[in-house]
Motif scaffolding. Structure first.
Motif, mmCIF file in Angstrom:
data_model
loop_
_atom_site.group_PDB
_atom_site.id
_atom_site.type_symbol
_atom_site.label_atom_id
_atom_site.label_comp_id
_atom_site.label_asym_id
_atom_site.label_seq_id
_atom_site.Cartn_x
_atom_site.Cartn_y
_atom_site.Cartn_z
ATOM 1 N N VAL A 112 14.575 7.108 71.372
ATOM 2 C CA VAL A 112 13.168 7.247 70.570
ATOM 3 C C VAL A 112 13.473 6.146 69.466
ATOM 4 N N GLN A 113 14.309 5.955 68.672
ATOM 5 C CA GLN A 113 14.491 4.890 67.792
ATOM 6 C C GLN A 113 14.150 3.579 68.361
ATOM 7 N N GLU A 156 12.368 2.771 70.908
ATOM 8 C CA GLU A 156 11.159 2.721 71.487
ATOM 9 C C GLU A 156 10.326 2.372 70.175
ATOM 10 N N SER A 157 10.488 3.133 68.980
ATOM 11 C CA SER A 157 9.619 2.883 67.888
ATOM 12 C C SER A 157 9.844 1.508 67.400
ATOM 13 N N LEU A 158 11.344 0.877 67.647
ATOM 14 C CA LEU A 158 11.110 -0.411 67.236
ATOM 15 C C LEU A 158 10.825 -1.593 68.099
ATOM 16 N N GLN A 200 7.840 -0.906 69.414
ATOM 17 C CA GLN A 200 6.455 -0.993 69.008
ATOM 18 C C GLN A 200 6.158 -1.771 67.997
ATOM 19 N N LEU A 201 7.266 -2.019 67.104
ATOM 20 C CA LEU A 201 7.012 -2.855 65.975
ATOM 21 C C LEU A 201 6.776 -4.218 66.515
ATOM 22 N N GLN A 223 1.891 -0.899 58.915
ATOM 23 C CA GLN A 223 2.156 -0.038 59.827
ATOM 24 C C GLN A 223 3.776 -0.323 59.959
ATOM 25 N N VAL A 238 6.731 2.690 59.648
ATOM 26 C CA VAL A 238 7.713 3.016 60.924
ATOM 27 C C VAL A 238 9.237 2.786 60.276
ATOM 28 N N LEU A 267 11.956 5.885 59.727
ATOM 29 C CA LEU A 267 13.557 5.564 60.497
ATOM 30 C C LEU A 267 14.529 5.650 59.514
ATOM 31 N N GLU A 279 15.187 9.406 58.602
ATOM 32 C CA GLU A 279 15.943 9.929 59.569
ATOM 33 C C GLU A 279 17.363 9.819 59.539
#
Length: 93
Positions: free
Chosen positions: A31-32, A34-36, A38-39, A81, A85, A89, A92
């Motif tokens: 998941v982390q 995937e978030s990166l 997106q960046l 954005q 993000v 992160l 977390e």
């Protein structure tokens, strides 16, 4: 030792074994990642959207300069954005 595990099972407080914890950690890291990923897309897409909105306003208002603020605002939105993000992160971890 067998009595301890029986008491935990009877009380409903059995611990998950190591394989379940490993899978949860793997999913969390995916998941982390995937978030990166997106960046990598956020900044260029936000900039292009701002540019297109500015060009649309240029055409609609018969001007030739509005695309520049649209481009700048799109890039600023992309950076905002990215920072959101990254800070999420960091909280977390």
């Amino acid at each position: 030792m067998a009595k301890d595990s029986e008491h935990r099972e009877a009380a409903g407080s059995s611990r998950p074994d190591d394989t379940q914890q490993g899978q949860g950690g793997a999913i969390k890291s995916l998941v982390q990642v995937e978030s990166l990923i997106q960046l990598a897309l956020v900044l260029p897409i936000a900039t292009v959207i701002g540019l297109l909105i500015g060009m649309g306003l240029d055409k609609w208002l018969h001007q030739h300069w509005i695309y520049i603020p649209g481009l700048i605002l799109g890039a600023a939105a992309g950076f905002v954005q990215i920072f959101r993000v990254v800070f999420a992160l960091n909280k977390e971890c």
